[in-house]
Design a protein around this motif. Structure first.
Motif, PDB file in Angstrom:
ATOM      1  N   ARG A 397      35.233  39.548  38.259  1.00  0.00           N
ATOM      2  CA  ARG A 397      34.998  40.683  39.141  1.00  0.00           C
ATOM      3  C   ARG A 397      33.547  40.649  39.580  1.00  0.00           C
ATOM      4  NH1 ARG A 397      35.805  47.147  38.160  1.00  0.00           N
ATOM      5  NH2 ARG A 397      35.656  47.686  40.340  1.00  0.00           N
ATOM      6  N   TYR A 442      30.478  44.191  47.115  1.00  0.00           N
ATOM      7  CA  TYR A 442      30.727  42.801  46.729  1.00  0.00           C
ATOM      8  C   TYR A 442      29.535  41.931  47.052  1.00  0.00           C
ATOM      9  CZ  TYR A 442      35.589  43.795  45.757  1.00  0.00           C
ATOM     10  OH  TYR A 442      36.747  44.275  45.210  1.00  0.00           O
ATOM     11  N   TYR A 448      37.668  40.133  43.488  1.00  0.00           N
ATOM     12  CA  TYR A 448      38.194  40.744  42.277  1.00  0.00           C
ATOM     13  C   TYR A 448      39.558  40.104  42.075  1.00  0.00           C
ATOM     14  CZ  TYR A 448      39.058  44.537  38.898  1.00  0.00           C
ATOM     15  OH  TYR A 448      39.314  45.272  37.764  1.00  0.00           O
ATOM     16  N   HIS A 451      44.762  41.798  39.265  1.00  0.00           N
ATOM     17  CA  HIS A 451      44.704  42.756  38.147  1.00  0.00           C
ATOM     18  C   HIS A 451      45.580  43.960  38.469  1.00  0.00           C
ATOM     19  CE1 HIS A 451      41.940  44.373  41.121  1.00  0.00           C
ATOM     20  NE2 HIS A 451      42.141  45.562  40.573  1.00  0.00           N
ATOM     21  N   ASP A 453      45.486  48.240  38.257  1.00  0.00           N
ATOM     22  CA  ASP A 453      44.536  49.338  38.086  1.00  0.00           C
ATOM     23  C   ASP A 453      44.913  50.198  36.888  1.00  0.00           C
ATOM     24  OD1 ASP A 453      43.129  48.459  40.212  1.00  0.00           O
ATOM     25  OD2 ASP A 453      43.669  50.101  41.571  1.00  0.00           O
ATOM     26  N   LEU A 475      42.092  53.376  48.022  1.00  0.00           N
ATOM     27  CA  LEU A 475      40.991  52.413  48.122  1.00  0.00           C
ATOM     28  C   LEU A 475      40.426  52.430  49.547  1.00  0.00           C
ATOM     29  CD1 LEU A 475      39.657  49.748  46.740  1.00  0.00           C
ATOM     30  CD2 LEU A 475      41.404  48.530  48.027  1.00  0.00           C
ATOM     31  N   TYR A 477      37.788  51.295  52.611  1.00  0.00           N
ATOM     32  CA  TYR A 477      36.962  50.174  53.064  1.00  0.00           C
ATOM     33  C   TYR A 477      35.757  50.718  53.806  1.00  0.00           C
ATOM     34  CZ  TYR A 477      41.223  47.465  52.303  1.00  0.00           C
ATOM     35  OH  TYR A 477      42.337  46.881  51.759  1.00  0.00           O
ATOM     36  N   ALA A 486      40.387  40.303  52.135  1.00  0.00           N
ATOM     37  CA  ALA A 486      41.636  41.080  52.198  1.00  0.00           C
ATOM     38  C   ALA A 486      42.002  41.608  50.813  1.00  0.00           C
ATOM     39  CB  ALA A 486      42.768  40.200  52.721  1.00  0.00           C
ATOM     40  N   HIS A 521      47.268  43.332  42.146  1.00  0.00           N
ATOM     41  CA  HIS A 521      46.573  43.101  43.415  1.00  0.00           C
ATOM     42  C   HIS A 521      45.201  42.499  43.169  1.00  0.00           C
ATOM     43  CE1 HIS A 521      45.225  46.957  41.889  1.00  0.00           C
ATOM     44  NE2 HIS A 521      44.110  46.758  42.559  1.00  0.00           N
ATOM     45  N   ALA A 522      44.566  42.084  44.251  1.00  0.00           N
ATOM     46  CA  ALA A 522      43.264  41.427  44.126  1.00  0.00           C
ATOM     47  C   ALA A 522      42.448  41.659  45.387  1.00  0.00           C
ATOM     48  CB  ALA A 522      43.469  39.929  43.925  1.00  0.00           C
ATOM     49  N   GLY A 523      41.128  41.539  45.263  1.00  0.00           N
ATOM     50  CA  GLY A 523      40.234  41.582  46.426  1.00  0.00           C
ATOM     51  C   GLY A 523      39.766  40.158  46.685  1.00  0.00           C
ATOM     52  N   VAL A 533      33.869  48.789  48.923  1.00  0.00           N
ATOM     53  CA  VAL A 533      35.098  49.563  48.762  1.00  0.00           C
ATOM     54  C   VAL A 533      34.798  50.774  47.893  1.00  0.00           C
ATOM     55  CG1 VAL A 533      36.735  47.645  49.009  1.00  0.00           C
ATOM     56  CG2 VAL A 533      35.876  48.233  46.747  1.00  0.00           C
ATOM     57  N   TRP A 537      40.872  56.979  41.693  1.00  0.00           N
ATOM     58  CA  TRP A 537      42.045  56.837  40.841  1.00  0.00           C
ATOM     59  C   TRP A 537      42.534  58.211  40.395  1.00  0.00           C
ATOM     60  CZ3 TRP A 537      38.297  52.783  39.373  1.00  0.00           C
ATOM     61  CH2 TRP A 537      38.702  51.520  39.860  1.00  0.00           C
TER      62      TRP A 537
END
Ligand SMILES: O=C(O)CCC(=O)C(=O)O
Ligand SMILES: [Fe+2]
Length: 570
Positions: A397, A442, A448, A451, A453, A475, A477, A486, A521-523, A533, A537
């Motif tokens: 990450r 980032y 990322y 993973h 959440d 989330l 942007y 993405a 999901h992932a970044g 971002v 949560w």
């Protein structure tokens, strides 16, 4: 006396010669300095001072220059100019070091792997692979190229090493700045020929070795290599490292691999120390064992493969998904007095897992304020260790994180609170146990990896959180991501390209409270521009009126409204 004058005249002759030499030397040094100064200045002016560091190749060059150039310059200018030397001493604590260069090399290699960018494009400062001749910054110099060669060499990625070697060797030949007698020339040629051999391009390796021998005819190791390579060629056999079978014969096909078309995916047939494809994820042996036991080694490899593929391109749709996608909707949502004034623009972006996008949920000004508030609070991002439940930093990450409270003194316009209220309107979830806004910035090629959440069944995270597990993620942007970055749902197959000022939403828990395992999901790594971002949560407790539990997993009235856009504006 005359003899005395004659003597000092001699002395003066000698001194005037020495002074001449000194001036010549100083002039050369100043010329070099001037070239450096103009080069840096022009390349930044050319791209535009603000856009310059949007591109990872330029980011690399800045970092590398500090270690390769500015450090030496500091020594030379120190005694000569007070202003420069005091600037150096006040800035030097923030100078990048060797470790930063190493991180930057890994970042470039990550982009090369995931987005399949050719070494030739990266080397000429064109990560976006635009048309010939239009790069986004200046090329890498040979010193930098040698670092890429060595990094690929150390990770035994022979194809990549050979591709970078080709670029470096090409530059050596074109610009002839570094004479074959220099150690830099030798180092590049030596690595290049070895990587050519290892990647199966033996005839090319022989050519380069022959060229080295022209300049170093007595070099024992090189002489030995040449004999060995020649023997291989005559026998028509070659052993090319771990990635191929020993008895593979050399064929013209292998020899003709177009080096500039580098970076081919090589099948991995040996067990690597790191997970395949996750070369930036330095895990301990223990962590690897755990993951293998937990989920199966093969799954991780598969997961990384899907991650990389989805980062690069939109998924190919199965007929079933295509049918579902055809039924997705966009709608305006007006469910509260606030959203009557300014309707929320909603798109149902993916069917499974259901992913919604709220467009323009914040505006530029709000985003700037949120980023400004976060900036001084940024710390290296942490993740939950699933065994201890504690937070720690991890290489998978790569970003910096800040948490924003509603009552920050600097937030004079109350933006954090206002945005919180808007989140409730959008999601219709209770904010009671929600976490603070988590803002992430980032870094270079920041990402990322895949993973969840929420905590999955046997994890400790959130077990003592009074709100319980993370029921949903919103989330946002912020900043302008020009390429890459993405958000991808690797098991569900969704790929959401960041849209400035929009937010994506999904439920992490099924209506019956079980984790929805499709939400992994992932970044993806940022290829150009910046990516910020902001996570919100929501937790499961206190949602009894907003999203009541349901033992059946079918969507209930509340979810259906969101997914189908049944918001009437009577
Ligand atoms: O940056 C992204 O697109 C994903 C971020 C994310 O998943 C997270 O911060 O938990
Ligand atoms: Fe996430």
């Amino acid at each position: 006396s005359y003899e005395n004058v004659k003597n000092i005249n001699h002395i003066e002759n000698h001194l005037v010669d020495l002074l001449g030499d000194y001036i010549k030397e100083e002039k050369e040094r100043l010329d070099t300095l001037e070239r450096f100064q103009l080069y840096v200045k022009h390349s930044k002016d050319y791209t535009g001072p603000d856009t310059y560091i949007s591109y990872p190749t330029n980011q690399f060059n800045v970092i590398h220059r500090f270690v390769a150039d500015w450090n030496n310059l500091q020594d030379w200018t120190n005694s000569r100019n007070e202003e420069i030397s005091s600037a150096f001493s006040s800035y030097s604590h923030s100078f990048p070091d060797e470790n930063d260069v190493k991180g930057a090399i890994k970042a470039i290699h990550r982009l090369q792997d995931i987005y399949k960018i050719r070494a030739s494009h990266l080397a000429r400062g064109d990560p976006l692979s635009s048309d010939e001749g239009s790069a986004q910054g200046q090329p890498f110099n040979v010193k930098a190229l040698l670092l890429f060669i060595k990094d690929a060499y150390e990770s035994e990625d022979w194809q990549k090493c050979a591709a970078w070697g080709q670029q470096a060797f090409h530059q050596l030949q074109t610009f002839r700045e570094h004479h074959p007698s220099s150690s830099l020339w030798f180092d590049i040629a030596d690595h290049f020929s070895f990587c050519l051999y290892k990647s199966g391009q033996i005839k090319h390796a022989v050519d380069i070795t022959a060229e080295i021998l022209e300049h170093y005819p007595e070099h024992e190791r090189i002489v030995g290599n040449m004999e060995y390579f020649n023997e291989m060629v005559t026998k028509g056999e070659v052993e090319i490292g771990e990635s191929r079978n020993k008895r593979d014969t050399i064929s013209d096909e292998i020899d003709n691999i177009d080096l500039v078309n580098d970076v081919k995916e090589v099948e991995i047939t040996f067990v690597p120390k790191l997970y395949p494809g996750a070369d930036q994820t330095i895990l301990t042996e223990e962590q690897i064992d755990e993951d293998i036991q937990d989920k199966g080694y093969k799954n991780w490899g598969e997961r990384m493969k899907r991650y990389k593929k989805l980062c690069k391109e939109y998924p190919t749709l199965t007929p079933k998904i295509k049918q579902q996608i055809d039924r997705l909707v966009c709608y305006y949502k007006q469910n509260t007095p606030r959203s009557y004034l300014k309707p929320l623009k909603v798109e149902v972006a993916w069917p499974s897992p259901r992913v919604l996008i709220f467009y323009d949920i914040i505006n530029d000004e709000e985003a700037n304020i949120l980023m400004d508030l976060a900036h001084p609070r940024l710390n290296r991002a942490t993740v939950h260790n699933k065994h201890t439940g504690k937070l720690e930093s991890a290489d998978y990450r790569v970003s910096k994180t800040a948490w924003l409270d509603e009552d920050l003194a600097e937030d004079t316009m109350g933006i954090v609170r206002r945005v919180n209220r808007r989140m409730e309107d959008a999601t219709e979830l209770s904010h009671e146990y929600a976490e603070l806004q988590q803002v992430n910035n980032y870094g270079m090629a920041g990402q990322y990896e895949p993973h969840y959440d929420m905590a999955t069944r046997d994890e400790k995270a959130f077990s003592d959180h009074e709100g319980g597990n993370r029921v949903a993620t919103l989330l946002f942007y912020m900043g302008k991501t020009e390429a890459g970055g993405a958000t991808v749902f690797i098991d569900g197959g969704a790929r959401i390209a960041p849209v400035q000022n929009a937010a994506v939403f999904w439920y992490n828990l099924l209506p019956n409270g079980e984790p929805d395992l499709l939400t992994r999901h992932a970044g993806c790594p940022v290829l150009a521009g910046t990516k910020w971002v902001m996570n919100k949560w929501f937790h499961v407790n206190d949602q009894m009126f907003t999203r009541p539990c349901d033992l059946k997993q079918e969507k209930r009235e509340k979810d259906a409204k969101l997914y189908e856009g049944r918001y009437t504006t009577n």
